[in-house]
Design a protein around this motif. Sequence first.
Motif, PDB file in Angstrom:
ATOM      1  N   PHE A  22       3.962   6.387   5.904  1.00  0.00           N
ATOM      2  CA  PHE A  22       3.444   7.660   6.420  1.00  0.00           C
ATOM      3  C   PHE A  22       2.468   7.460   7.585  1.00  0.00           C
ATOM      4  CE2 PHE A  22       0.721  11.453   6.294  1.00  0.00           C
ATOM      5  CZ  PHE A  22       1.691  12.417   6.506  1.00  0.00           C
ATOM      6  N   PRO A  23       1.531   6.527   7.506  1.00  0.00           N
ATOM      7  CA  PRO A  23       0.624   6.368   8.650  1.00  0.00           C
ATOM      8  C   PRO A  23       1.374   6.055   9.952  1.00  0.00           C
ATOM      9  CG  PRO A  23      -0.265   5.257   6.734  1.00  0.00           C
ATOM     10  CD  PRO A  23       1.129   5.679   6.373  1.00  0.00           C
ATOM     11  N   GLU A  24       2.384   5.176   9.878  1.00  0.00           N
ATOM     12  CA  GLU A  24       3.144   4.828  11.080  1.00  0.00           C
ATOM     13  C   GLU A  24       3.870   6.067  11.627  1.00  0.00           C
ATOM     14  OE1 GLU A  24       2.774   2.931   8.448  1.00  0.00           O
ATOM     15  OE2 GLU A  24       2.998   0.801   8.893  1.00  0.00           O
ATOM     16  N   LEU A  25       4.478   6.830  10.719  1.00  0.00           N
ATOM     17  CA  LEU A  25       5.201   8.044  11.126  1.00  0.00           C
ATOM     18  C   LEU A  25       4.283   8.996  11.872  1.00  0.00           C
ATOM     19  CD1 LEU A  25       7.707  10.089  10.710  1.00  0.00           C
ATOM     20  CD2 LEU A  25       6.386  10.917   8.777  1.00  0.00           C
ATOM     21  N   VAL A  26       3.132   9.252  11.268  1.00  0.00           N
ATOM     22  CA  VAL A  26       2.192  10.226  11.823  1.00  0.00           C
ATOM     23  C   VAL A  26       1.626   9.742  13.160  1.00  0.00           C
ATOM     24  CG1 VAL A  26      -0.097  11.206  11.425  1.00  0.00           C
ATOM     25  CG2 VAL A  26       1.590  11.230   9.617  1.00  0.00           C
ATOM     26  N   ALA A  27       1.288   8.449  13.208  1.00  0.00           N
ATOM     27  CA  ALA A  27       0.678   7.925  14.438  1.00  0.00           C
ATOM     28  C   ALA A  27       1.672   7.948  15.593  1.00  0.00           C
ATOM     29  CB  ALA A  27       0.177   6.504  14.193  1.00  0.00           C
ATOM     30  N   GLN A  28       2.948   7.699  15.271  1.00  0.00           N
ATOM     31  CA  GLN A  28       3.937   7.623  16.353  1.00  0.00           C
ATOM     32  C   GLN A  28       4.454   8.988  16.779  1.00  0.00           C
ATOM     33  OE1 GLN A  28       6.869   4.935  14.718  1.00  0.00           O
ATOM     34  NE2 GLN A  28       5.370   3.276  14.644  1.00  0.00           N
ATOM     35  N   GLN A  29       4.550   9.912  15.831  1.00  0.00           N
ATOM     36  CA  GLN A  29       5.271  11.151  16.128  1.00  0.00           C
ATOM     37  C   GLN A  29       4.390  12.380  16.335  1.00  0.00           C
ATOM     38  OE1 GLN A  29       8.474  11.134  16.744  1.00  0.00           O
ATOM     39  NE2 GLN A  29       8.699   8.988  16.198  1.00  0.00           N
ATOM     40  N   PHE A  30       3.194  12.379  15.770  1.00  0.00           N
ATOM     41  CA  PHE A  30       2.407  13.616  15.795  1.00  0.00           C
ATOM     42  C   PHE A  30       1.136  13.443  16.611  1.00  0.00           C
ATOM     43  CE2 PHE A  30       4.145  14.382  11.223  1.00  0.00           C
ATOM     44  CZ  PHE A  30       5.353  14.813  11.751  1.00  0.00           C
ATOM     45  N   ASN A  31       0.646  14.586  17.076  1.00  0.00           N
ATOM     46  CA  ASN A  31      -0.598  14.598  17.842  1.00  0.00           C
ATOM     47  C   ASN A  31      -1.762  14.761  16.865  1.00  0.00           C
ATOM     48  OD1 ASN A  31      -2.554  14.970  19.813  1.00  0.00           O
ATOM     49  ND2 ASN A  31      -2.160  17.182  19.890  1.00  0.00           N
ATOM     50  N   VAL A  32      -2.266  13.643  16.342  1.00  0.00           N
ATOM     51  CA  VAL A  32      -3.348  13.700  15.353  1.00  0.00           C
ATOM     52  C   VAL A  32      -4.537  12.894  15.865  1.00  0.00           C
ATOM     53  CG1 VAL A  32      -1.771  14.000  13.406  1.00  0.00           C
ATOM     54  CG2 VAL A  32      -2.468  11.696  14.086  1.00  0.00           C
ATOM     55  N   ALA A  33      -5.657  12.983  15.126  1.00  0.00           N
ATOM     56  CA  ALA A  33      -6.897  12.355  15.627  1.00  0.00           C
ATOM     57  C   ALA A  33      -7.051  10.892  15.220  1.00  0.00           C
ATOM     58  CB  ALA A  33      -8.101  13.148  15.121  1.00  0.00           C
ATOM     59  N   TYR A  34      -6.714  10.576  13.959  1.00  0.00           N
ATOM     60  CA  TYR A  34      -7.043   9.220  13.490  1.00  0.00           C
ATOM     61  C   TYR A  34      -6.135   8.819  12.328  1.00  0.00           C
ATOM     62  CZ  TYR A  34      -9.636   5.184  11.829  1.00  0.00           C
ATOM     63  OH  TYR A  34      -9.980   3.910  11.452  1.00  0.00           O
ATOM     64  N   VAL A  35      -5.626   7.574  12.386  1.00  0.00           N
ATOM     65  CA  VAL A  35      -4.718   7.086  11.343  1.00  0.00           C
ATOM     66  C   VAL A  35      -5.005   5.607  11.059  1.00  0.00           C
ATOM     67  CG1 VAL A  35      -2.302   6.729  10.687  1.00  0.00           C
ATOM     68  CG2 VAL A  35      -2.885   8.626  12.212  1.00  0.00           C
ATOM     69  N   ALA A  36      -5.145   5.268   9.788  1.00  0.00           N
ATOM     70  CA  ALA A  36      -5.387   3.862   9.439  1.00  0.00           C
ATOM     71  C   ALA A  36      -4.849   3.570   8.035  1.00  0.00           C
ATOM     72  CB  ALA A  36      -6.881   3.548   9.489  1.00  0.00           C
ATOM     73  N   GLU A  58      -3.418 -10.333  -5.648  1.00  0.00           N
ATOM     74  CA  GLU A  58      -2.594 -11.312  -4.913  1.00  0.00           C
ATOM     75  C   GLU A  58      -1.259 -10.692  -4.487  1.00  0.00           C
ATOM     76  OE1 GLU A  58      -4.610 -15.195  -7.071  1.00  0.00           O
ATOM     77  OE2 GLU A  58      -2.612 -14.562  -7.718  1.00  0.00           O
ATOM     78  N   LYS A  59      -0.725  -9.823  -5.325  1.00  0.00           N
ATOM     79  CA  LYS A  59       0.542  -9.158  -4.970  1.00  0.00           C
ATOM     80  C   LYS A  59       0.348  -8.332  -3.689  1.00  0.00           C
ATOM     81  CE  LYS A  59       3.780  -5.633  -6.768  1.00  0.00           C
ATOM     82  NZ  LYS A  59       5.100  -6.254  -6.664  1.00  0.00           N
ATOM     83  N   ILE A  60      -0.789  -7.657  -3.604  1.00  0.00           N
ATOM     84  CA  ILE A  60      -1.036  -6.863  -2.382  1.00  0.00           C
ATOM     85  C   ILE A  60      -1.143  -7.789  -1.174  1.00  0.00           C
ATOM     86  CG2 ILE A  60      -2.711  -5.378  -1.200  1.00  0.00           C
ATOM     87  CD1 ILE A  60      -3.302  -4.057  -3.861  1.00  0.00           C
ATOM     88  N   ASP A  61      -1.958  -8.842  -1.309  1.00  0.00           N
ATOM     89  CA  ASP A  61      -2.202  -9.736  -0.161  1.00  0.00           C
ATOM     90  C   ASP A  61      -0.955 -10.514   0.263  1.00  0.00           C
ATOM     91  OD1 ASP A  61      -4.812  -8.955   0.083  1.00  0.00           O
ATOM     92  OD2 ASP A  61      -5.644 -10.624  -1.069  1.00  0.00           O
ATOM     93  N   ASN A  62      -0.127 -10.915  -0.711  1.00  0.00           N
ATOM     94  CA  ASN A  62       1.001 -11.789  -0.375  1.00  0.00           C
ATOM     95  C   ASN A  62       2.285 -11.029  -0.110  1.00  0.00           C
ATOM     96  OD1 ASN A  62      -0.750 -13.901  -0.832  1.00  0.00           O
ATOM     97  ND2 ASN A  62      -0.144 -14.144  -2.969  1.00  0.00           N
ATOM     98  N   GLU A  74       5.019  -5.281   3.981  1.00  0.00           N
ATOM     99  CA  GLU A  74       5.731  -4.009   4.166  1.00  0.00           C
ATOM    100  C   GLU A  74       4.802  -2.945   4.741  1.00  0.00           C
ATOM    101  OE1 GLU A  74       9.038  -3.627   3.301  1.00  0.00           O
ATOM    102  OE2 GLU A  74       8.975  -1.611   4.190  1.00  0.00           O
ATOM    103  N   PHE A  75       3.540  -2.987   4.311  1.00  0.00           N
ATOM    104  CA  PHE A  75       2.559  -1.971   4.724  1.00  0.00           C
ATOM    105  C   PHE A  75       1.365  -2.660   5.399  1.00  0.00           C
ATOM    106  CE2 PHE A  75       4.506  -0.053   0.822  1.00  0.00           C
ATOM    107  CZ  PHE A  75       5.080   1.058   1.420  1.00  0.00           C
ATOM    108  N   PRO A  76       1.494  -2.999   6.685  1.00  0.00           N
ATOM    109  CA  PRO A  76       0.394  -3.708   7.354  1.00  0.00           C
ATOM    110  C   PRO A  76      -0.876  -2.873   7.426  1.00  0.00           C
ATOM    111  CG  PRO A  76       2.168  -3.169   8.888  1.00  0.00           C
ATOM    112  CD  PRO A  76       2.649  -2.772   7.533  1.00  0.00           C
ATOM    113  N   ILE A  77      -2.016  -3.559   7.357  1.00  0.00           N
ATOM    114  CA  ILE A  77      -3.278  -2.817   7.415  1.00  0.00           C
ATOM    115  C   ILE A  77      -3.851  -2.842   8.833  1.00  0.00           C
ATOM    116  CG2 ILE A  77      -3.847  -3.068   4.973  1.00  0.00           C
ATOM    117  CD1 ILE A  77      -5.558  -5.381   5.525  1.00  0.00           C
ATOM    118  N   GLY A  78      -4.647  -1.825   9.129  1.00  0.00           N
ATOM    119  CA  GLY A  78      -5.253  -1.710  10.454  1.00  0.00           C
ATOM    120  C   GLY A  78      -5.306  -0.259  10.905  1.00  0.00           C
ATOM    121  N   GLU A  79      -5.753  -0.056  12.124  1.00  0.00           N
ATOM    122  CA  GLU A  79      -5.818   1.307  12.684  1.00  0.00           C
ATOM    123  C   GLU A  79      -4.551   1.551  13.502  1.00  0.00           C
ATOM    124  OE1 GLU A  79      -9.740   0.579  14.519  1.00  0.00           O
ATOM    125  OE2 GLU A  79     -10.354   2.466  13.563  1.00  0.00           O
ATOM    126  N   PHE A  80      -3.874   2.652  13.227  1.00  0.00           N
ATOM    127  CA  PHE A  80      -2.626   2.962  13.926  1.00  0.00           C
ATOM    128  C   PHE A  80      -2.863   3.972  15.035  1.00  0.00           C
ATOM    129  CE2 PHE A  80      -1.521   1.385   9.804  1.00  0.00           C
ATOM    130  CZ  PHE A  80      -0.502   0.496  10.084  1.00  0.00           C
TER     131      PHE A  80
END
Length: 246
Positions: A159-173, A225-229, A234-240
């Motif tokens: 969802f964050p990638e979708l919103v950041a790429q397609q919509f005019n929004v203020a902030y996504v991370a 560890e499952k999250i980190d490894n 699949e779901f990279p972290i950071g600001e989009f």
Amino acid sequence: MAKARKIPKIIEKPSSFCPGCGHGIAIRLIAECLEELGQDENIIFGIGVGCSSLLGGVLETDRLHCLHGRASAVCTGMKRVSPENIVISYQGDGDAYSIGLSETTNAAYRNENITVITVNNTNFGMTGGQMSSTTLQGQKTTTSPNGRDCSITGSPIKFPELVAQQFNVAYVARGSVTSPAKINKLKGYIKNALEAQINGEGYSVVEILSPCPTNWGMTPLQAFEKIDNEIVKEFPIGEFKKREGK
Ligand SMILES: Cc1ncc(C[n+]2csc(CCOP(=O)(O)OP(=O)(O)O)c2C)c(N)n1
Ligand code: SF4
């Protein structure tokens, strides 16, 4: 001796989440950010259905428990009639992206001036670990006992990638709770999202990768560890999407 950290005023009771659950960290960070921004008496939460709803038992704050998946729509209404309040939609991935995908997406599409926090633990936690829209390819859940087959079910929603790429929004991370450094980063993301709303910049969303040791059949450490490894691949972290000029 290290100074004890002050507990935010709006945290009223201990949480009832399972040991190792990420919801408690997420809620603590939100409470800290609200207090540091001077908004802790000015906040209204729209709360989803799921373990996310246990936020209501932890925080002494105005809140509305919403029908399953509809928190973004409810928050839209609350913010429109009461724009001086800070409005946060607090939901799980199943609530926000499976059952409520339409409401969640439409609030972003309209660039509503609300903040959406989604806790992504890749399953429906409260009801026993069923497959959700974010379950990974091959992940075993109670409704995908042989592992999710994306050729039949579709692929995990980002969802964050979708919103950041397609919509005019203020902030996504997207952030994670698996180390103190990552928790500090996540706190910065939540603060950015809330500042965007305070300044009237528009829609902000922060997804939080969160362990669900109970339904993953793991110890809390194994779940981290499952999250980190695995899950961050699949779901990279950071600001989009960063705030304009920031
Ligand atoms: C209309 C409706 N359908 C189904 C349910 C059952 N239900 C309760 S919680 C939940 C799953 C929530 O999962 P998620 O949003 O991922 O949150 P988590 O518990 O993992 O934090 C479901 C399907 C319900 N309460 N209402
Ligand atoms: S079932 Fe999962 S999401 Fe719910 S409280 Fe327990 S660990 Fe957290």
